[in-house]
Design a protein around this motif. Sequence first.
Motif, PDB file in Angstrom:
ATOM      1  N   UNK A  88       0.683  -0.732  -0.205  1.00  0.00           N
ATOM      2  CA  UNK A  88       0.192   0.035  -0.050  1.00  0.00           C
ATOM      3  C   UNK A  88       0.869   1.270   0.010  1.00  0.00           C
ATOM      4  N   UNK A  89       0.671   2.159  -0.836  1.00  0.00           N
ATOM      5  CA  UNK A  89      -0.682   2.501  -1.994  1.00  0.00           C
ATOM      6  C   UNK A  89      -0.675   1.663  -3.844  1.00  0.00           C
ATOM      7  N   UNK A  90       0.316   1.175  -3.557  1.00  0.00           N
ATOM      8  CA  UNK A  90       0.553   1.320  -4.938  1.00  0.00           C
ATOM      9  C   UNK A  90       0.075   0.031  -5.426  1.00  0.00           C
ATOM     10  N   UNK A  91       0.090  -1.660  -4.961  1.00  0.00           N
ATOM     11  CA  UNK A  91      -0.470  -2.164  -5.871  1.00  0.00           C
ATOM     12  C   UNK A  91      -1.746  -2.348  -5.157  1.00  0.00           C
ATOM     13  N   UNK A  92      -2.064  -2.284  -3.448  1.00  0.00           N
ATOM     14  CA  UNK A  92      -3.472  -2.156  -3.352  1.00  0.00           C
ATOM     15  C   UNK A  92      -4.441  -1.482  -3.690  1.00  0.00           C
ATOM     16  N   UNK A  93      -4.048  -0.099  -4.650  1.00  0.00           N
ATOM     17  CA  UNK A  93      -4.877   0.502  -4.720  1.00  0.00           C
ATOM     18  C   UNK A  93      -5.050   0.429  -6.294  1.00  0.00           C
ATOM     19  N   UNK A  94      -4.316  -0.691  -7.055  1.00  0.00           N
ATOM     20  CA  UNK A  94      -4.664  -0.343  -8.538  1.00  0.00           C
ATOM     21  C   UNK A  94      -5.847  -1.729  -8.344  1.00  0.00           C
ATOM     22  N   UNK A  95      -6.286  -2.837  -7.320  1.00  0.00           N
ATOM     23  CA  UNK A  95      -6.817  -3.460  -7.042  1.00  0.00           C
ATOM     24  C   UNK A  95      -7.384  -3.367  -6.425  1.00  0.00           C
ATOM     25  N   UNK A  96      -7.780  -2.414  -5.964  1.00  0.00           N
ATOM     26  CA  UNK A  96      -8.868  -1.697  -5.289  1.00  0.00           C
ATOM     27  C   UNK A  96     -10.003  -0.994  -6.714  1.00  0.00           C
ATOM     28  N   UNK A  97      -9.388  -0.202  -7.170  1.00  0.00           N
ATOM     29  CA  UNK A  97      -9.664   0.368  -8.092  1.00  0.00           C
ATOM     30  C   UNK A  97     -10.566  -0.210  -9.273  1.00  0.00           C
TER      31      UNK A  97
END
Length: 312
Positions: A88-97
């Motif tokens: 977080x924040x990189x891969x987490x927000x890719x998947x959450x978006x």
Amino acid sequence: MSDVSQISVARGQTDNVALVALVLAMMLWSSSFIALKYAFTSFDPHFVIWGRMFTALLCFLLVIRKVWSGFRYQSGDWKYLLMMTAGEPCLYFLFEAAALQHTTAAQAGMITALLPLTVAVGAALFLAEQVSRQTYLGFSVAIVGTIWLSFAGSPTDQAPNPLLGNFYEFLAMVCATFYTLALKHLSSRYSSLFLTAFQAFSGTLFFLPFVMLGSAPLPAEWPLVPSLSILYLGTAITLGAYGLYNFGVSRIPASRATAYINLIPVFTLILSWMLLGERFSLAELAASALVLLGVLISQVKWPFRLTRTVTS
């Protein structure tokens, strides 16, 4: 009062402050699903994520001296800093978006209840933290409540492919697990303010190519509510929620702190009903109560003993 008693009282007060910080963080994180839904109605998801990171970074620049105050880099910590920010924040927000383009805010919030179990197991394996049977029992009850909550809901127009969206959210939780474990290691060395600022800086750099290369171009129009949603995400969520969570994790064991993640599905259901018009049934209300019961079981000191611990 003896020195031992004074230390016990001070430690208890510190724990109470940490627990309040964690509950507030969960409330803010729950609202982030709603804000993201609003922002995605007018802006590219990757631009929204970059915008929230950049907004938070600008806020940290105003207190840059305090961010760097007391900073002392320790050899080898780059690996944990990389693991933290990649999670977080990189891969987490890719998947959450991706998740929130396919599922509802309430359904995405439900999946977050899986995080405490994965973190508890990871903390036992990698941090040698002791995890009690009571904690595992509470997690189990909460997960049953989450599964019931998922089946009790029905697909809507806001969830064109809930199965895919919920799978993306699960991948986000895997990323969040690595983030939490790395954060627990780093929180004993660096302030929560520095770690949160470092996340904002890393996230801004990571999502910048999406904006610069045209896959998430700067918008021509700035509708009021979606624009305010980005500002809210960058300030109240990136600064507030992450700052409060980082503080809480620095004060109590990671497995115990992440138990509060189970509150997010309940808070999200309430907010999505109030703000997005997403409705839930009596069965969903009962399932939400079961999630809360699971959190209560894992946190409260009961008169009977369930204290045998499980470690790696």
